[in-house]
Every structure is written in C-alpha cells, then in structure tokens.
Design a protein around this motif. Structure first.
Motif, PDB file in Angstrom:
ATOM      1  N   LYS A   1     -11.218  51.420  30.157  1.00  0.00           N
ATOM      2  CA  LYS A   1     -11.659  52.158  31.329  1.00  0.00           C
ATOM      3  C   LYS A   1     -13.172  52.354  31.336  1.00  0.00           C
ATOM      4  O   LYS A   1     -13.825  52.279  32.386  1.00  0.00           O
ATOM      5  N   LEU A   2     -13.744  52.609  30.164  1.00  0.00           N
ATOM      6  CA  LEU A   2     -15.196  52.767  30.062  1.00  0.00           C
ATOM      7  C   LEU A   2     -15.924  51.514  30.529  1.00  0.00           C
ATOM      8  O   LEU A   2     -16.868  51.581  31.335  1.00  0.00           O
ATOM      9  N   LEU A   3     -15.507  50.378  30.006  1.00  0.00           N
ATOM     10  CA  LEU A   3     -16.181  49.124  30.331  1.00  0.00           C
ATOM     11  C   LEU A   3     -16.023  48.786  31.815  1.00  0.00           C
ATOM     12  O   LEU A   3     -16.973  48.318  32.450  1.00  0.00           O
ATOM     13  N   GLU A   4     -14.849  49.038  32.354  1.00  0.00           N
ATOM     14  CA  GLU A   4     -14.636  48.784  33.774  1.00  0.00           C
ATOM     15  C   GLU A   4     -15.541  49.668  34.625  1.00  0.00           C
ATOM     16  O   GLU A   4     -16.130  49.214  35.609  1.00  0.00           O
ATOM     17  N   ARG A   5     -15.636  50.931  34.233  1.00  0.00           N
ATOM     18  CA  ARG A   5     -16.431  51.861  35.041  1.00  0.00           C
ATOM     19  C   ARG A   5     -17.923  51.565  34.932  1.00  0.00           C
ATOM     20  O   ARG A   5     -18.656  51.643  35.918  1.00  0.00           O
ATOM     21  N   LEU A   6     -18.388  51.236  33.740  1.00  0.00           N
ATOM     22  CA  LEU A   6     -19.803  50.899  33.567  1.00  0.00           C
ATOM     23  C   LEU A   6     -20.189  49.680  34.397  1.00  0.00           C
ATOM     24  O   LEU A   6     -21.248  49.645  35.035  1.00  0.00           O
ATOM     25  N   GLU A   7     -19.314  48.672  34.388  1.00  0.00           N
ATOM     26  CA  GLU A   7     -19.594  47.483  35.182  1.00  0.00           C
ATOM     27  C   GLU A   7     -19.623  47.812  36.670  1.00  0.00           C
ATOM     28  O   GLU A   7     -20.508  47.359  37.410  1.00  0.00           O
ATOM     29  N   ARG A   8     -18.686  48.622  37.124  1.00  0.00           N
ATOM     30  CA  ARG A   8     -18.620  48.975  38.538  1.00  0.00           C
ATOM     31  C   ARG A   8     -19.866  49.750  38.981  1.00  0.00           C
ATOM     32  O   ARG A   8     -20.451  49.470  40.036  1.00  0.00           O
ATOM     33  N   ILE A   9     -20.299  50.719  38.183  1.00  0.00           N
ATOM     34  CA  ILE A   9     -21.483  51.515  38.530  1.00  0.00           C
ATOM     35  C   ILE A   9     -22.719  50.634  38.596  1.00  0.00           C
ATOM     36  O   ILE A   9     -23.544  50.758  39.510  1.00  0.00           O
TER      37      ILE A   9
ATOM     38  N   GLU B   1     -22.954  42.941  24.577  1.00  0.00           N
ATOM     39  CA  GLU B   1     -22.243  41.767  25.080  1.00  0.00           C
ATOM     40  C   GLU B   1     -21.321  42.049  26.265  1.00  0.00           C
ATOM     41  O   GLU B   1     -21.097  41.164  27.090  1.00  0.00           O
ATOM     42  N   GLU B   2     -20.798  43.261  26.358  1.00  0.00           N
ATOM     43  CA  GLU B   2     -19.748  43.525  27.335  1.00  0.00           C
ATOM     44  C   GLU B   2     -20.150  44.488  28.441  1.00  0.00           C
ATOM     45  O   GLU B   2     -19.303  44.979  29.195  1.00  0.00           O
ATOM     46  N   THR B   3     -21.440  44.778  28.539  1.00  0.00           N
ATOM     47  CA  THR B   3     -21.930  45.654  29.616  1.00  0.00           C
ATOM     48  C   THR B   3     -23.197  45.063  30.221  1.00  0.00           C
ATOM     49  O   THR B   3     -23.803  44.142  29.674  1.00  0.00           O
ATOM     50  N   LEU B   4     -23.607  45.651  31.345  1.00  0.00           N
ATOM     51  CA  LEU B   4     -24.868  45.293  31.991  1.00  0.00           C
ATOM     52  C   LEU B   4     -25.882  46.420  31.847  1.00  0.00           C
ATOM     53  O   LEU B   4     -26.795  46.566  32.661  1.00  0.00           O
ATOM     54  N   LEU B   5     -25.765  47.199  30.798  1.00  0.00           N
ATOM     55  CA  LEU B   5     -26.605  48.370  30.585  1.00  0.00           C
ATOM     56  C   LEU B   5     -28.089  48.014  30.526  1.00  0.00           C
ATOM     57  O   LEU B   5     -28.475  46.969  30.021  1.00  0.00           O
ATOM     58  N   ASP B   6     -28.902  48.966  31.002  1.00  0.00           N
ATOM     59  CA  ASP B   6     -30.358  48.826  30.921  1.00  0.00           C
ATOM     60  C   ASP B   6     -30.921  49.499  29.678  1.00  0.00           C
ATOM     61  O   ASP B   6     -32.041  49.182  29.256  1.00  0.00           O
ATOM     62  N   GLY B   7     -30.175  50.446  29.104  1.00  0.00           N
ATOM     63  CA  GLY B   7     -30.674  51.158  27.939  1.00  0.00           C
ATOM     64  C   GLY B   7     -29.557  51.736  27.094  1.00  0.00           C
ATOM     65  O   GLY B   7     -28.442  51.956  27.563  1.00  0.00           O
ATOM     66  N   ILE B   8     -29.870  51.952  25.818  1.00  0.00           N
ATOM     67  CA  ILE B   8     -28.943  52.576  24.872  1.00  0.00           C
ATOM     68  C   ILE B   8     -29.740  53.595  24.063  1.00  0.00           C
ATOM     69  O   ILE B   8     -30.847  53.310  23.603  1.00  0.00           O
TER      70      ILE B   8
END
Length: 475
Positions: A226-234, A269-276
């Motif tokens: 669910k986390l990965l799905e939501r991060l991708e959607r946002i 690898e599994e997100t489109l995040l801009d920062g961590i």
C-alpha cells in the motif's frame, strides 16, 4: 529566560517534551571550563566511549542565563513589536492531532476527529489574521512548514483553506519551499490535489520502514504494498509541481542490517521519490517503545555501520547528500527548512504547541488545546513561554559546514590547528583539498556532538584560548 507567570502552563510545557518536526533554539548552562575536554583519544574504544550518547542531529546551544518571570502583558507587548532580523524566515504551523499513536512517538497529544480538526482550522485562520499585520510577519518568508502531529489528517477543504490563507496574508518567496508533512494513510487524491492547487510545493511522509511486520510492531497502519502504491500515485499526480520525501529510521528493535539496507534499496528502486531522510531511532520519554526497550537495542558500532552502508549505497546510485541525514535525487529536494532551523533562521509559530524564534527570542505557544482556544477567543496571541537567546553566529557557521559533512578552518579567523590535527589522528575527519576536513564514517555518526564541541572550542578562543594550551587534555 522570560516566562509567563502561570504555574499550570509552565508545568504542562515542562512535562510535554519537544514537538516533532519543530526544531527550536536550545539553551544549556555551560559546564565549568575546567571540566571541558575537547581533545579526543586515538584508541577507537576510548573514542567511542568519549563520544557516545544520543544527541539529535543538529542540536546546538551553549548560551547561559537566569530565568526571569514576566507577566502576560509584557510578553504580548514583546510579540506585538518584535521584528525578525534574518533573511531566512519560516512559518511553522502545528497540527497536534493523530489518528493513532505510533509506538516510537513521545509527542502524541490529541486523537483525530473531523469536527475537532475543522474547528482547529478555524482557530488557526483567526490566529493568522492576528499576526499578519504585525512587524514579525513583515518581509519575505522562504519556507512554510505544516508539522505535527499529522497535518495530512486535515480534510482537503481545510488543507486548502490554510495553504491559500498563508499565500494571501503573508509575503512568500517566489521559490518558497512549502511543506505538508504527515502519513500516507488517509492522504487521498483529493487532499493531494487540494494541497497542490492551493500552493504547497513539498510533501514529507513518515514511512519509517517499508517492512510490513516491522511497521505493524511500531503501530503503523499500511503495508509495504500500500505504501509503494500510494507513493507512486502521489508522485504521478504532483509530478514536478511538488517534491516528495520520506523519513526512514534505523536502529529499530529487531531490524537487521540487511532489512535496513532493503529499505534503502526499496526507496531507490521502487519509488519516484525526490528525497530521503535517514534518522537514528530516538527513544523518547513516554513513548511505548521506550517503556518496552529502555534504549536503542544496538551498539554504536552497529548503528554507525547502518548509517555508513546506507550512505555508500545512495552515493553509488548518484543520490546527492544535502546533510548528514538528508539525501536528494534530482533538483526538487532542497532541504531548506531543516537546514535553516539549525543555522540561525527565524520562525513564526502558529498553532497549539508551536515553537518559533524572532529578534533574539524563542517562543513556545500554549500546549493544552483548551488554553490555546481560550486565548484566541480573547483576541490574544497564545504565547506560553518566551526566552531570550544569545546570538550565535559562530555556532551557526560551524553547523552550516558540519551538517554537510565537512569543516574548513580557513573560513574562520580563530586558529584551531591543534584540535584539527588531534581529531584527524583520532579518525573523526581527514584532510582533503584546500585545507578542508571531511568527516569520516565515525565523524558523521557523531557529528552532532562534534559540532557542539567544535563550536564551543572556537568560542573560547580555539588554539589561543585556555583549552588550546591545556596539555593535559591532549590524550
């Protein structure tokens, strides 16, 4: 320290602890000079023993002073006339509500209900009206931060109302970093679009770990999937309109090195995040996790390895290190709010329990929700505590460099070659080009404590001061 003469209020603030995501100026009473030892041993076990202890990243403060109680009227007059002196200005808006308490959290205040959040939004808007025409709110603000608590628990309509009101009432920089923090659970598409359309530019989510079982043990709600799905959607909705970052925690009970590195790999690898943002677990007083375990269940050597391995992986994947704890992929993530609050930026506080600083004073607003509302109803800024803080440009300059993993003695007029050589021999930094010193793996892990020690050494004259000449310290 200037304090309102209200015993019940002072006790509630004293007992509550710090508020999450809200750095504040600290004041610490200095130790007698004879007890301060800035030189470090070369033997690793002795070095770790000297430096060990949980110091939040960027923690600073070496001012001293006596408490002076003042009445409410004086505090209000101070607020009504004070002006900010820094060009780096933040609006901090606090949302002290959460849908549930996470087991590592020591800051839980109020359970989320739709009615309470809507009413609280009304009070925030009234408070904003009170301060918008004051000298403290003049000038241009380059960061806005919605912290908590869980700001994303607000409805789409309330998020939009607050964000638009700040844009309308306060002058913001054209490139303002406008952050809404929170959790992914409940942050639906309508809320995302409301934030973006109203003018938010950054989302910060407390993921902590992607591992479902570990999350459940911490009291978190959503699964890895669910986390990965939501991060991708946002990120798909926001695109380049908003930066998206997450927090990850290392040092969790039961979390192996392999599990931690899998969290880092997943984020890459599994997100489109801009920062961590990578944080060491802090066992906060009152948190359920602290009650169960007492302290972080790993040695400093083990924790140091987790921090170092994560950094090595991200650098190999072309992530850019913005600070000891903050990482960026691409250009959207700037880490402006976090860096400014640690290096002398000023902050206008809004909301129950919010903290801020302006014109040489730090402010804490009333924490009990009913007291906060009562002050707004009476037409008063809900100030709970005021404290005079000493200017610390030297500390801020040291922090600016050390937070980014280096120190350059040539940028300072105060000599510190003796200390620099000692710390190099102890292994906390190495010399690089043009005389600069780069923190090593052990130096990065203990950066907050080294930061404080270095600033204090320089403030006392460096090599030419009483500690530079103290031969008995050089061990």
């Amino acid at each position: 320290m200037l304090r309102i003469n209200n015993k019940s209020l002072c006790h509630s603030i004293k007992d509550s602890g710090l508020i999450s995501s809200m750095p504040r100026p600290e004041i610490k009473t200095e130790r007698p000079l004879i007890k301060m030892n800035f030189y470090l041993p070369e033997k690793r076990s002795e070095l770790i023993s000297r430096l060990t202890g949980r110091v939040p990243h960027g923690a600073m403060g070496n001012a001293s002073g006596n408490d002076n109680e003042i009445d409410v009227k004086t505090a209000r007059e101070l607020w009504n006339n004070i002006e900010m002196v820094s060009e780096r200005r933040t609006i901090y808006l606090h949302i002290p509500f959460c849908v549930k308490r996470c087991k590592f959290c020591g800051f839980y205040k109020n359970r989320t209900t739709a009615h309470d959040l809507s009413q609280y939004t009304d009070y925030l808007l009234r408070e904003l009206e009170m301060v918008a025409d004051k000298p403290v709110a003049s000038g241009t603000f380059n960061t806005v931060y919605f912290g908590g608590g869980t700001p994303t628990d607000l409805s789409a309509g309330d998020l939009e109302r607050l964000i638009r009101a700040i844009h309308d009432k306060i002058k913001l920089a054209d490139d303002v970093e406008f952050t809404v923090e929170g959790r992914l659970f409940g942050f639906d598409d309508d809320k995302v679009r409301a934030c973006l359309d109203a003018g938010a530019t950054r989302f910060s989510f407390g993921v902590q770990t992607f591992h479902t079982e570990r999350r459940q043990a911490l009291g978190r709600i959503q699964s890895r999937k669910k986390l990965l799905e939501r991060l991708e959607r946002i990120k798909r909705i926001g695109g380049d309109r908003a930066c998206t970052v997450i927090d990850l925690i290392y040092g969790l009970p039961g979390q192996s090195l392999e599990e931690w590195l899998d969290d880092i790999r997943t984020a890459h690898e599994e997100t489109l995040l801009d920062g961590i943002d990578l944080y060491l677990l802090k066992m906060l007083p009152g948190a359920p996790l602290t009650t169960t375990f007492g302290d972080v269940p790993w040695s400093d050597e083990e924790l140091m390895e987790r921090q170092a391995k994560a950094g090595e992986y991200l650098l190999a994947q072309d992530w850019r290190r913005l600070s000891i704890t903050h990482w960026s992929r691409g250009t959207l993530e700037r880490n402006r709010y976090n860096h400014q609050t640690k290096t002398g930026g000023e902050m206008l506080p809004l909301g129950c329990g919010a903290g801020g600083s302006a014109g040489g004073y730090s402010f804490m607003q009333m924490m009990p929700l009913d007291e906060y509302k009562a002050q707004i109803d009476a037409g008063h800024k809900p100030i709970g505590m005021v404290r005079k803080v000493q200017p610390r440009p030297l500390n801020n300059k040291v922090t600016d460099q050390m937070e980014r993993g280096f120190f350059n003695p040539t940028d300072f007029a105060i000599r510190c070659e003796r200390l620099a050589d000692n710390w190099r021999d102890a292994g906390v930094w190495t010399r690089v080009e043009k005389g600069a010193l780069r923190l090593t793996k052990i130096g990065q892990f203990y950066q907050p404590r080294l930061n404080n020690m270095l600033a204090a050494y320089l403030s006392k004259g460096g090599d030419d001061g009483p500690f530079g000449a103290a031969k008995e310290q050089r061990k």
